[in-house]
Design a protein around this motif. Structure first.
Motif, PDB file in Angstrom:
ATOM      1  N   MET A   1      57.589   6.307 -12.347  1.00 41.66           N
ATOM      2  CA  MET A   1      56.594   5.656 -13.195  1.00 41.66           C
ATOM      3  C   MET A   1      57.169   5.500 -14.600  1.00 41.66           C
ATOM      4  SD  MET A   1      52.800   6.972 -14.075  1.00 41.66           S
ATOM      5  CE  MET A   1      52.294   6.817 -15.757  1.00 41.66           C
ATOM      6  N   ARG A   2      56.980   4.342 -15.152  1.00 42.51           N
ATOM      7  CA  ARG A   2      57.445   4.089 -16.507  1.00 42.51           C
ATOM      8  C   ARG A   2      56.347   4.475 -17.486  1.00 42.51           C
ATOM      9  NH1 ARG A   2      61.340  -0.756 -17.134  1.00 42.51           N
ATOM     10  NH2 ARG A   2      61.092   0.081 -19.204  1.00 42.51           N
ATOM     11  N   PRO A   3      56.596   5.476 -18.337  1.00 37.37           N
ATOM     12  CA  PRO A   3      55.532   5.934 -19.240  1.00 37.37           C
ATOM     13  C   PRO A   3      55.299   5.020 -20.432  1.00 37.37           C
ATOM     14  CG  PRO A   3      57.503   7.220 -19.590  1.00 37.37           C
ATOM     15  CD  PRO A   3      57.788   6.314 -18.420  1.00 37.37           C
ATOM     16  N   VAL A   4      56.117   3.983 -20.586  1.00 35.66           N
ATOM     17  CA  VAL A   4      55.975   3.111 -21.753  1.00 35.66           C
ATOM     18  C   VAL A   4      54.682   2.302 -21.670  1.00 35.66           C
ATOM     19  CG1 VAL A   4      57.023   1.175 -22.981  1.00 35.66           C
ATOM     20  CG2 VAL A   4      58.464   2.992 -22.061  1.00 35.66           C
ATOM     21  N   ILE A   5      54.357   1.828 -20.484  1.00 34.70           N
ATOM     22  CA  ILE A   5      53.182   0.958 -20.337  1.00 34.70           C
ATOM     23  C   ILE A   5      51.881   1.695 -20.670  1.00 34.70           C
ATOM     24  CG2 ILE A   5      51.856  -0.420 -18.690  1.00 34.70           C
ATOM     25  CD1 ILE A   5      54.571  -1.109 -17.370  1.00 34.70           C
TER      26      ILE A   5
ATOM     27  N   TYR B   1      51.503   4.276 -22.593  1.00 33.88           N
ATOM     28  CA  TYR B   1      51.521   4.597 -24.024  1.00 33.88           C
ATOM     29  C   TYR B   1      51.188   3.377 -24.865  1.00 33.88           C
ATOM     30  CZ  TYR B   1      53.586   9.172 -23.097  1.00 33.88           C
ATOM     31  OH  TYR B   1      53.802  10.447 -22.668  1.00 33.88           O
TER      32      TYR B   1
ATOM     33  N   THR C   1      49.033  10.784 -19.164  1.00 37.01           N
ATOM     34  CA  THR C   1      50.370  10.229 -19.000  1.00 37.01           C
ATOM     35  C   THR C   1      51.439  11.254 -19.373  1.00 37.01           C
ATOM     36  OG1 THR C   1      49.524   8.027 -19.506  1.00 37.01           O
ATOM     37  CG2 THR C   1      51.892   8.335 -19.636  1.00 37.01           C
TER      38      THR C   1
ATOM     39  N   THR D   1      54.358  12.790 -16.808  1.00 34.36           N
ATOM     40  CA  THR D   1      55.767  12.484 -17.049  1.00 34.36           C
ATOM     41  C   THR D   1      56.573  13.698 -17.486  1.00 34.36           C
ATOM     42  OG1 THR D   1      55.262  11.775 -19.304  1.00 34.36           O
ATOM     43  CG2 THR D   1      55.312  10.081 -17.603  1.00 34.36           C
TER      44      THR D   1
END
Length: 111
Positions: free
Chosen positions: A1-5, A7, A47, A51
């Motif tokens: 999972m990409r935590p940027v989205i 955030y 999130t 992560t």
């Protein structure tokens, strides 16, 4: 999972909530904006919990539950204050709220 989205979404939600608190004059909409900011914090907590595994398992989710309880208490007290304000002033406009303790000032003289 990409935590940027999540955030970025949380930052946008929080920014929208801050804008709503600063620009709205209706007390109910101000309360809704505060709830939006609290939900953005909840999104960040969950999130971060998924992560980054910390020493405390599911710590972000536990803090999220505390924030949800705090939000429920805040909305209960906030709506009670808004209802009392509406009963006294017949408006929920935040510009009409007296901030000096309800002291009425004389119209023509010096206070």
């Amino acid at each position: 999972m990409r935590p940027v989205i999540p955030y970025v979404v949380a930052a946008l939600l929080f920014g929208l909530g801050v804008y709503g608190v600063l620009r709205r004059r209706n007390a109910v909409l101000v309360l809704m904006s505060v709830e939006l900011m609290l939900n953005a914090v909840n999104l960040i907590l969950v999130t971060a919990d998924t992560t980054a595994r910390a020493a405390l398992p599911h710590g972000g989710q536990v803090f999220t539950l505390f924030v949800i309880v705090l939000a429920a208490a805040e909305i209960g007290v906030g709506l009670a204050i808004v209802l009392q304000l509406y009963r006294l002033r017949a408006t929920v406009d935040t510009d009409d709220v007296p901030l000096d303790g309800g002291q009425e000032r004389p119209q023509g003289g010096v206070a």
